[in-house]
Design a protein around this motif. Sequence first.
Motif, PDB file in Angstrom:
ATOM      1  N   LEU A 179      52.189  49.300  55.856  1.00  0.00           N
ATOM      2  CA  LEU A 179      52.468  49.090  54.439  1.00  0.00           C
ATOM      3  C   LEU A 179      51.559  48.021  53.850  1.00  0.00           C
ATOM      4  N   ALA A 180      51.343  46.938  54.575  1.00  0.00           N
ATOM      5  CA  ALA A 180      50.467  45.875  54.086  1.00  0.00           C
ATOM      6  C   ALA A 180      49.040  46.390  53.951  1.00  0.00           C
ATOM      7  N   ASP A 181      48.569  47.159  54.946  1.00  0.00           N
ATOM      8  CA  ASP A 181      47.223  47.719  54.877  1.00  0.00           C
ATOM      9  C   ASP A 181      47.086  48.660  53.697  1.00  0.00           C
ATOM     10  N   SER A 182      48.119  49.486  53.434  1.00  0.00           N
ATOM     11  CA  SER A 182      48.027  50.421  52.319  1.00  0.00           C
ATOM     12  C   SER A 182      48.084  49.683  50.987  1.00  0.00           C
ATOM     13  N   ALA A 183      48.819  48.573  50.904  1.00  0.00           N
ATOM     14  CA  ALA A 183      48.845  47.784  49.674  1.00  0.00           C
ATOM     15  C   ALA A 183      47.464  47.196  49.410  1.00  0.00           C
ATOM     16  N   ASP A 184      46.790  46.689  50.466  1.00  0.00           N
ATOM     17  CA  ASP A 184      45.445  46.173  50.296  1.00  0.00           C
ATOM     18  C   ASP A 184      44.486  47.278  49.886  1.00  0.00           C
ATOM     19  N   SER A 185      44.615  48.456  50.490  1.00  0.00           N
ATOM     20  CA  SER A 185      43.689  49.531  50.161  1.00  0.00           C
ATOM     21  C   SER A 185      43.924  50.055  48.747  1.00  0.00           C
ATOM     22  N   GLN A 186      45.140  49.899  48.208  1.00  0.00           N
ATOM     23  CA  GLN A 186      45.401  50.339  46.845  1.00  0.00           C
ATOM     24  C   GLN A 186      44.646  49.495  45.832  1.00  0.00           C
ATOM     25  N   VAL A 187      44.458  48.216  46.099  1.00  0.00           N
ATOM     26  CA  VAL A 187      43.825  47.354  45.119  1.00  0.00           C
ATOM     27  C   VAL A 187      42.379  47.021  45.452  1.00  0.00           C
ATOM     28  N   ASN A 188      41.931  47.229  46.702  1.00  0.00           N
ATOM     29  CA  ASN A 188      40.519  47.014  47.016  1.00  0.00           C
ATOM     30  C   ASN A 188      39.686  48.042  46.279  1.00  0.00           C
ATOM     31  N   CYS A 234      51.222  41.786  44.627  1.00  0.00           N
ATOM     32  CA  CYS A 234      51.649  41.651  43.233  1.00  0.00           C
ATOM     33  C   CYS A 234      51.826  43.044  42.633  1.00  0.00           C
ATOM     34  N   GLY A 235      53.051  43.396  42.293  1.00  0.00           N
ATOM     35  CA  GLY A 235      53.340  44.714  41.727  1.00  0.00           C
ATOM     36  C   GLY A 235      52.633  44.948  40.404  1.00  0.00           C
ATOM     37  N   LEU A 236      52.593  43.932  39.541  1.00  0.00           N
ATOM     38  CA  LEU A 236      51.935  44.075  38.248  1.00  0.00           C
ATOM     39  C   LEU A 236      50.425  44.253  38.437  1.00  0.00           C
ATOM     40  N   CYS A 237      49.852  43.564  39.431  1.00  0.00           N
ATOM     41  CA  CYS A 237      48.421  43.719  39.723  1.00  0.00           C
ATOM     42  C   CYS A 237      48.123  45.165  40.127  1.00  0.00           C
ATOM     43  N   HIS A 271      42.544  28.565  39.515  1.00  0.00           N
ATOM     44  CA  HIS A 271      43.993  28.430  39.319  1.00  0.00           C
ATOM     45  C   HIS A 271      44.278  27.929  37.897  1.00  0.00           C
ATOM     46  N   PHE A 272      44.176  28.832  36.925  1.00  0.00           N
ATOM     47  CA  PHE A 272      44.340  28.489  35.515  1.00  0.00           C
ATOM     48  C   PHE A 272      45.384  29.367  34.838  1.00  0.00           C
ATOM     49  N   TYR A 273      45.710  30.462  35.421  1.00  0.00           N
ATOM     50  CA  TYR A 273      46.541  31.499  34.812  1.00  0.00           C
ATOM     51  C   TYR A 273      48.023  31.172  34.933  1.00  0.00           C
ATOM     52  N   LYS A 274      48.814  31.771  34.051  1.00  0.00           N
ATOM     53  CA  LYS A 274      50.265  31.667  34.139  1.00  0.00           C
ATOM     54  C   LYS A 274      50.833  32.832  34.929  1.00  0.00           C
ATOM     55  N   GLU A 275      50.165  33.996  34.843  1.00  0.00           N
ATOM     56  CA  GLU A 275      50.601  35.149  35.621  1.00  0.00           C
ATOM     57  C   GLU A 275      49.390  35.988  36.007  1.00  0.00           C
ATOM     58  N   LEU A 276      49.564  36.735  37.064  1.00  0.00           N
ATOM     59  CA  LEU A 276      48.521  37.657  37.511  1.00  0.00           C
ATOM     60  C   LEU A 276      48.894  39.064  37.088  1.00  0.00           C
ATOM     61  N   PRO A 277      47.944  39.938  36.961  1.00  0.00           N
ATOM     62  CA  PRO A 277      46.530  39.763  37.219  1.00  0.00           C
ATOM     63  C   PRO A 277      45.860  38.979  36.100  1.00  0.00           C
ATOM     64  N   ALA A 278      44.673  38.464  36.430  1.00  0.00           N
ATOM     65  CA  ALA A 278      43.871  37.749  35.437  1.00  0.00           C
ATOM     66  C   ALA A 278      42.421  38.181  35.581  1.00  0.00           C
ATOM     67  N   ILE A 330      34.863  30.267  30.999  1.00  0.00           N
ATOM     68  CA  ILE A 330      34.686  30.335  29.551  1.00  0.00           C
ATOM     69  C   ILE A 330      35.950  30.867  28.873  1.00  0.00           C
ATOM     70  N   ALA A 331      36.504  31.948  29.425  1.00  0.00           N
ATOM     71  CA  ALA A 331      37.686  32.570  28.821  1.00  0.00           C
ATOM     72  C   ALA A 331      38.372  33.441  29.856  1.00  0.00           C
ATOM     73  N   TRP A 332      39.607  33.828  29.558  1.00  0.00           N
ATOM     74  CA  TRP A 332      40.321  34.729  30.451  1.00  0.00           C
ATOM     75  C   TRP A 332      41.358  35.508  29.673  1.00  0.00           C
ATOM     76  N   ILE A 333      41.795  36.573  30.319  1.00  0.00           N
ATOM     77  CA  ILE A 333      42.915  37.385  29.839  1.00  0.00           C
ATOM     78  C   ILE A 333      43.803  37.595  31.055  1.00  0.00           C
ATOM     79  N   GLU A 334      45.093  37.592  30.839  1.00  0.00           N
ATOM     80  CA  GLU A 334      45.994  37.689  31.991  1.00  0.00           C
ATOM     81  C   GLU A 334      47.226  38.507  31.658  1.00  0.00           C
ATOM     82  N   GLY A 335      47.847  38.996  32.722  1.00  0.00           N
ATOM     83  CA  GLY A 335      49.151  39.633  32.604  1.00  0.00           C
ATOM     84  C   GLY A 335      49.133  41.036  32.043  1.00  0.00           C
ATOM     85  N   ASP A 336      50.287  41.430  31.579  1.00  0.00           N
ATOM     86  CA  ASP A 336      50.569  42.804  31.155  1.00  0.00           C
ATOM     87  C   ASP A 336      50.044  43.042  29.735  1.00  0.00           C
ATOM     88  N   GLU A 337      48.758  43.320  29.628  1.00  0.00           N
ATOM     89  CA  GLU A 337      48.120  43.625  28.355  1.00  0.00           C
ATOM     90  C   GLU A 337      47.697  45.089  28.350  1.00  0.00           C
TER      91      GLU A 337
END
Length: 177
Positions: free
Chosen positions: A32-41, A76-79, A121-128, A138-145
Amino acid sequence: MARKTFWFMTGTLALLVAVVGIGQWNGIETTLADSADSQVNGPNEITGSSSEAIAELKRIIHSDDHNFVYLYKSNCGLCTKLEPLISTAAEKKGVKLYRFNLTKYGGAKDLKNEKGLPLVHFYKELPAVAYYNKGWLIAWIEGDESEKKYEEFYEHFQFGDDDGHEHGDGHEHKDMK
């Protein structure tokens, strides 16, 4: 004596079943851990040993190029949910998006620029998604956008600061959030 043998055999069998079951469960967790990594790699994934990956991230951050880095955690489920949207928005805008897994390389959270400001380490939530140039966040966007918000972020910064375009309100650097 037969009763003691029965309980001894029953206990031994139960112990054997428990050991085999735990071994199989550990295998399932690893899978399960390997498949979670492969989902986001994905493409442009920063990988290697911890020191190699963090050194590569530092090189990207301190580059004279204008770079976008997608920061996520593999657990991270949202990621996992937003990764296809974030990547698709980057592709639509022709942006090279580096990917950095904070689950694997948590030591990167301590990176700071020459003024001591946090680079990772600047974000309030991931993903960023962070936009870096010459050692500066310079700038960032984060979370459920929405995908549209991520597209606007990439479009706003994809040419860097030397593009000759005025960026909306006349400010060169701003957080799009």
